[in-house]
Design an enzyme around this catalytic site. Structure first.
Site, mmCIF file in Angstrom:
data_model
loop_
_atom_site.group_PDB
_atom_site.id
_atom_site.type_symbol
_atom_site.label_atom_id
_atom_site.label_comp_id
_atom_site.label_asym_id
_atom_site.label_seq_id
_atom_site.Cartn_x
_atom_site.Cartn_y
_atom_site.Cartn_z
ATOM 1 N N ASP A 100 0.836 -1.201 0.000
ATOM 2 C CA ASP A 100 0.000 0.000 0.000
ATOM 3 C C ASP A 100 0.867 1.244 0.000
ATOM 4 O O ASP A 100 1.433 1.623 1.033
ATOM 5 C CB ASP A 100 -0.902 0.010 1.237
ATOM 6 C CG ASP A 100 -2.081 -0.932 1.088
ATOM 7 O OD1 ASP A 100 -2.745 -0.891 0.038
ATOM 8 O OD2 ASP A 100 -2.338 -1.713 2.016
ATOM 9 N N MET A 114 -1.745 4.500 -4.148
ATOM 10 C CA MET A 114 -2.694 5.530 -3.713
ATOM 11 C C MET A 114 -1.970 6.863 -3.786
ATOM 12 O O MET A 114 -1.713 7.529 -2.763
ATOM 13 C CB MET A 114 -3.183 5.207 -2.293
ATOM 14 C CG MET A 114 -4.147 4.031 -2.265
ATOM 15 S SD MET A 114 -4.422 3.375 -0.622
ATOM 16 C CE MET A 114 -3.106 2.155 -0.558
ATOM 17 N N GLY A 170 -6.665 4.678 2.876
ATOM 18 C CA GLY A 170 -5.823 5.528 3.726
ATOM 19 C C GLY A 170 -5.405 4.867 5.027
ATOM 20 O O GLY A 170 -4.313 5.123 5.527
ATOM 21 N N PHE A 171 -6.258 4.017 5.543
ATOM 22 C CA PHE A 171 -5.979 3.428 6.851
ATOM 23 C C PHE A 171 -6.448 1.984 6.924
ATOM 24 O O PHE A 171 -7.473 1.635 6.321
ATOM 25 C CB PHE A 171 -6.680 4.238 7.961
ATOM 26 C CG PHE A 171 -6.288 5.683 7.952
ATOM 27 C CD1 PHE A 171 -5.098 6.096 8.544
ATOM 28 C CD2 PHE A 171 -7.077 6.613 7.304
ATOM 29 C CE1 PHE A 171 -4.714 7.431 8.498
ATOM 30 C CE2 PHE A 171 -6.702 7.951 7.252
ATOM 31 C CZ PHE A 171 -5.516 8.371 7.853
ATOM 32 N N GLY A 172 -5.718 1.183 7.680
ATOM 33 C CA GLY A 172 -6.151 -0.171 7.960
ATOM 34 C C GLY A 172 -7.141 -0.172 9.118
ATOM 35 O O GLY A 172 -7.398 0.863 9.747
ATOM 36 N N GLY A 193 -10.007 -3.991 2.347
ATOM 37 C CA GLY A 193 -10.563 -3.187 3.425
ATOM 38 C C GLY A 193 -11.614 -3.939 4.221
ATOM 39 O O GLY A 193 -12.635 -4.351 3.680
ATOM 40 N N GLY A 194 -11.299 -4.186 5.489
ATOM 41 C CA GLY A 194 -12.256 -4.867 6.354
ATOM 42 C C GLY A 194 -12.447 -6.336 6.010
ATOM 43 O O GLY A 194 -13.480 -6.924 6.343
ATOM 44 N N SER A 216 -5.052 -6.000 9.035
ATOM 45 C CA SER A 216 -5.179 -6.176 10.482
ATOM 46 C C SER A 216 -5.665 -7.570 10.877
ATOM 47 O O SER A 216 -5.362 -8.040 11.975
ATOM 48 C CB SER A 216 -6.099 -5.094 11.066
ATOM 49 O OG SER A 216 -7.291 -5.013 10.337
HETATM 50 O O1 LIG Z 1 -5.439 -0.151 1.356
HETATM 51 C C1 LIG Z 1 -5.637 -0.141 2.521
HETATM 52 C C2 LIG Z 1 -6.067 1.111 3.153
HETATM 53 O O2 LIG Z 1 -6.079 2.079 2.174
HETATM 54 C C3 LIG Z 1 -5.415 -1.389 3.335
HETATM 55 O O3 LIG Z 1 -4.804 -2.372 2.531
HETATM 56 C C4 LIG Z 1 -6.684 -1.976 3.818
HETATM 57 O O4 LIG Z 1 -7.450 -1.074 4.504
HETATM 58 C C5 LIG Z 1 -6.390 -3.267 4.573
HETATM 59 O O5 LIG Z 1 -6.450 -3.081 5.888
HETATM 60 P P1 LIG Z 1 -7.438 -3.923 6.826
HETATM 61 O O6 LIG Z 1 -7.376 -5.335 6.354
HETATM 62 O O7 LIG Z 1 -6.849 -3.718 8.178
HETATM 63 O O8 LIG Z 1 -8.807 -3.331 6.632
#
Ligand SMILES: O=C(CO)[C@H](O)[C@H](O)COP(=O)(O)O
Length: 224
Positions: free
Chosen positions: A37, A70, A144-146, A176-177, A198
């Site tokens: 990422d 990104m 942007g965030f995990g 994501g999630g 995560s």
């Molecule tokens: O691209 C991402 C955020 O932009 C991450 O790869 C994504 O959010 C994975 O994180 P998680 O599995 O913790 O949701």
């Protein structure tokens, strides 16, 4: 075309003080791809790493490096990420200014080309570039965030994209999630590459990563 289920751990959630070892451990634990990422603090509100870090990780594994850019604009950096050892370069449809040109550049560099869509971007953004694509990355959280919650309406979007893709050999990735609870939902809708950060990088050992990968892979396979 049916692609295998692939689990692609995102090193965004790994221990950055020992990234090389984390990459090696998660591949030993059964990861299919490594998801990278790259964030620029402009296209998304976070900053991660660039081509030099990726180049330094390349010697730790032969696994596919799946690079999610990104960054905006991406074009002037594509060659550097290709030379760093990325196998797949995914740009955002929203990053502009010329998506078709970005994809042609990726192909000219000899890499697989992907497009990512933010949650609010409709799948129609893919219509005129479908034949240039190896991969479509459906963001199932805002990038942007995990550690964010899966946006459930994305299930319908994955389904629509699967129908658009038809017989083309395009992989459909989600990010994501993704966790044991959502893995079957996304594969049931048509995704085959599951990015998870995560839900995998916890426990800090090969054994813990293996259990976490299997806990996603099992419902993912069942959900198809
Ligand atoms: O691209 C991402 C955020 O932009 C991450 O790869 C994504 O959010 C994975 O994180 P998680 O599995 O913790 O949701």
């Amino acid at each position: 075309m049916t692609h295998p289920i692939r689990i692609a751990p995102s090193i965004l959630a790994a221990n950055f003080s020992k990234l090389g070892q984390e990459v090696r451990d998660v591949v030993d634990a059964g990861a299919d791809w490594i998801h990278l990422d790259v964030m620029d603090g402009h296209f998304v509100p976070n900053i991660t790493f660039g081509p030099d870090v990726i180049k330094s990780l390349r010697s730790y594994t032969d696994a596919t490096f799946d690079c999610h850019l990104m960054i905006a604009p991406a074009d002037s950096f594509l060659e550097a990420f290709a030379k760093a050892g990325c196998d797949i370069l995914t740009v955002h449809a929203e990053a502009g200014p010329h998506l078709h040109r970005s994809l042609q550049t990726v192909k000219a560099l000899g890499k697989k080309a992907g497009v990512s869509l933010n949650p609010a971007t409709p799948e129609s953004a893919l219509e005129y570039v479908l034949d240039s694509l190896d991969l479509i990355l459906v963001m199932t959280v805002n990038p942007g965030f995990g550690g964010q919650k899966f946006i459930s309406v994305m299930e319908e979007k994955i389904r629509r994209i699967k129908a658009m893709v038809g017989d083309r050999p395009i992989e459909i990735e989600v990010d994501g999630g993704i966790a044991p609870e959502t893995a079957g939902v996304v594969t049931g809708a048509g995704a085959n590459v599951l990015v998870a950060g995560s839900a995998i990088f916890k426990g800090g050992s090969v054994e813990a990563y293996r259990a976490a990968i299997e806990a996603i892979r099992t419902p993912a396979e069942k959900g198809r």
